[in-house]
Enzyme design. Sequence first.
Site, PDB file in Angstrom:
ATOM      1  N   ASP A   1      12.011   0.420 -11.469  1.00 34.89           N
ATOM      2  CA  ASP A   1      12.902  -0.481 -12.195  1.00 34.89           C
ATOM      3  C   ASP A   1      14.102   0.254 -12.777  1.00 34.89           C
ATOM      4  O   ASP A   1      15.204  -0.299 -12.843  1.00 34.89           O
ATOM      5  CB  ASP A   1      12.148  -1.195 -13.318  1.00 34.89           C
ATOM      6  CG  ASP A   1      11.485  -2.479 -12.838  1.00 34.89           C
ATOM      7  OD1 ASP A   1      11.920  -3.016 -11.806  1.00 34.89           O
ATOM      8  OD2 ASP A   1      10.544  -2.938 -13.494  1.00 34.89           O
TER       9      ASP A   1
ATOM     10  N   HIS B   1      -5.600  -3.965   1.897  1.00 35.27           N
ATOM     11  CA  HIS B   1      -6.970  -3.440   1.866  1.00 35.27           C
ATOM     12  C   HIS B   1      -7.322  -2.678   3.132  1.00 35.27           C
ATOM     13  O   HIS B   1      -8.043  -1.677   3.081  1.00 35.27           O
ATOM     14  CB  HIS B   1      -7.975  -4.580   1.659  1.00 35.27           C
ATOM     15  CG  HIS B   1      -8.178  -4.935   0.222  1.00 35.27           C
ATOM     16  ND1 HIS B   1      -8.272  -3.987  -0.763  1.00 35.27           N
ATOM     17  CD2 HIS B   1      -8.302  -6.132  -0.400  1.00 35.27           C
ATOM     18  CE1 HIS B   1      -8.450  -4.591  -1.927  1.00 35.27           C
ATOM     19  NE2 HIS B   1      -8.470  -5.882  -1.730  1.00 35.27           N
TER      20      HIS B   1
END
Length: 577
Positions: free
Chosen positions: A456, A190
């Site tokens: 992936d 954040h």
Amino acid sequence: MTTLLKGIAASPGIAIARVFHLAAERFVPVQQAISDTAAEVERFRSAVALSRDEVEAIRASAEARLGADKAEIFEGHLMILEDPDLIEAVEQKIADEAICAEFALHEIAQSFIELLQSMSDELLRGRAVDIEDVSGRIMSHLRGVPHRELAGMTEECIIVARDLTPSDTAQLNLDYVRGFVTEVGSRTSHSAIMARSLEIPAIVGAGAAVHDIPADAFIVMDANQGVVLIAPTEEELANYKDMKQKDDHRRVELSKLKDLPSLSKDGKRVELAANIGKLEDIQRAIDNGAEGIGLFRTEFLYMGRSSLPTEEEQFTSYKYALEKMNPKPVVIRTLDIGGDKELPYMELPKESNPFLGQRALRLCLDRQDLFRTQLRALLRASRYGNLKIMFPMIAVLEELLEAKRLLEEEKQKLIAEGVQLAEHIEIGMMVEIPAAAVAADLFAPEVDFFSIGTNDLIQYTMAADRMNETVSYLYQPWHPSLLRLIRFVLQAAEKEGKWVGMCGEMAGDSTAIPLLLGLGLHEFSMSAGSILQARELISTLDQSSWSGHANQALTMRSTDEITQFVERTRNGVIQHD
């Protein structure tokens, strides 16, 4: 003598100023027995109420200073302050164990924080900061001590801290704070996200050595390279002042591209979209000129809780995203849990190789209860914007057909209930398993689009865990094998008149972009901060020429050979056989 520290370049820019060390609050309560549990619960509720009032005030202040979009992160904090999974759990622990509120809060909050921090997904780890921030604020009120605030800065400085919470960053006085350096963090934490929103330089993850920087030292932080110079020489200082002037000018020039279409030099139009993991990321995507959301990871709705999100909770989130981006497209990926992303409350069986096990769509087809709930929420939200639904981790056609069947069943149920839905919703699938890429021609008639998940796809193609540093040399995004798989998908889609996007990190890479443009990729989805640079790069590339260059690259033997070829070609040194 100049000392160098290295960290992660989280928000670009160069800052030159004195250090301001922000001490971290590290209060760990001791367990104390109490006799009046009802009074203790009430004391905790009062601290929560005071914290809610404070967060509301911070949100209002941030909105006034930075705009409503930048203040949205505090809506998440308010949701935590009303989250029964956290708040009621603390109250229950006080009542059941007759212990003080401070210790109960610490124990419950730490269990949430440790769960999230154990995830390898940076976006999910980043959510731990929200809970740490909110629980720390409640703890301050329980203890009767002020929560640390940063709004009162009066001199130019670079903040050095273990970490900055969202509350910290939102309250920074930008008239004086030139940047910050933290011990921990990642590009998706954040503090990094807020720094990019505030457009101030930030370096995170620089290690414990940040605390050794002398108090009031004069430093240079190069957040383009992730380098901190302590006590720079006069020559270094002059060089960085010149670099800063040029850097500031470049940022202004890039911002002019925000509202322009993404066009190649010869007029080929593509779409540059953003990957998001939280609702707060949407405004950043808009601010950086995103032409859509190419990947909305829905896992974050399921993480950091003790039970599955309800249909209504999910509907509210999807509706918000669609309305915020309307009429631009929002590609929402259905639940991708498994592998490194676990849900402890589901008590899934342990697997020897979870990345090759029951994850993502495989899990959803097995647990149709949770899958149908998500599909209903998506369908109900569809009328509020331009929704596209995407199924992850598909290996064989039967999986896709079953997912589509369940979606159609829930659609018909909602129609029978009188629920208004969008007239047409595009359905797509991720291509992240080599089997799906090679057989893309079998899938193409059954989808409206493909989105290539290179993170992936690379690890499955190379049989190399992308989290394992010992085989990291095999993580090669533009290896000939990967480029050939990508071409399979693009050719299969073209025959059926379907579009293809890419939502892996490769989509924003400056070496990959020319090749992908040449191969005919339609949509590039990346982190929001990469969009303007990608738009600028594409505007310099001739798509028709790169079509030939990409085909030439496919004949090469290694990643190094392709990398050098792309660099030479971009620099105008064309190679001929």
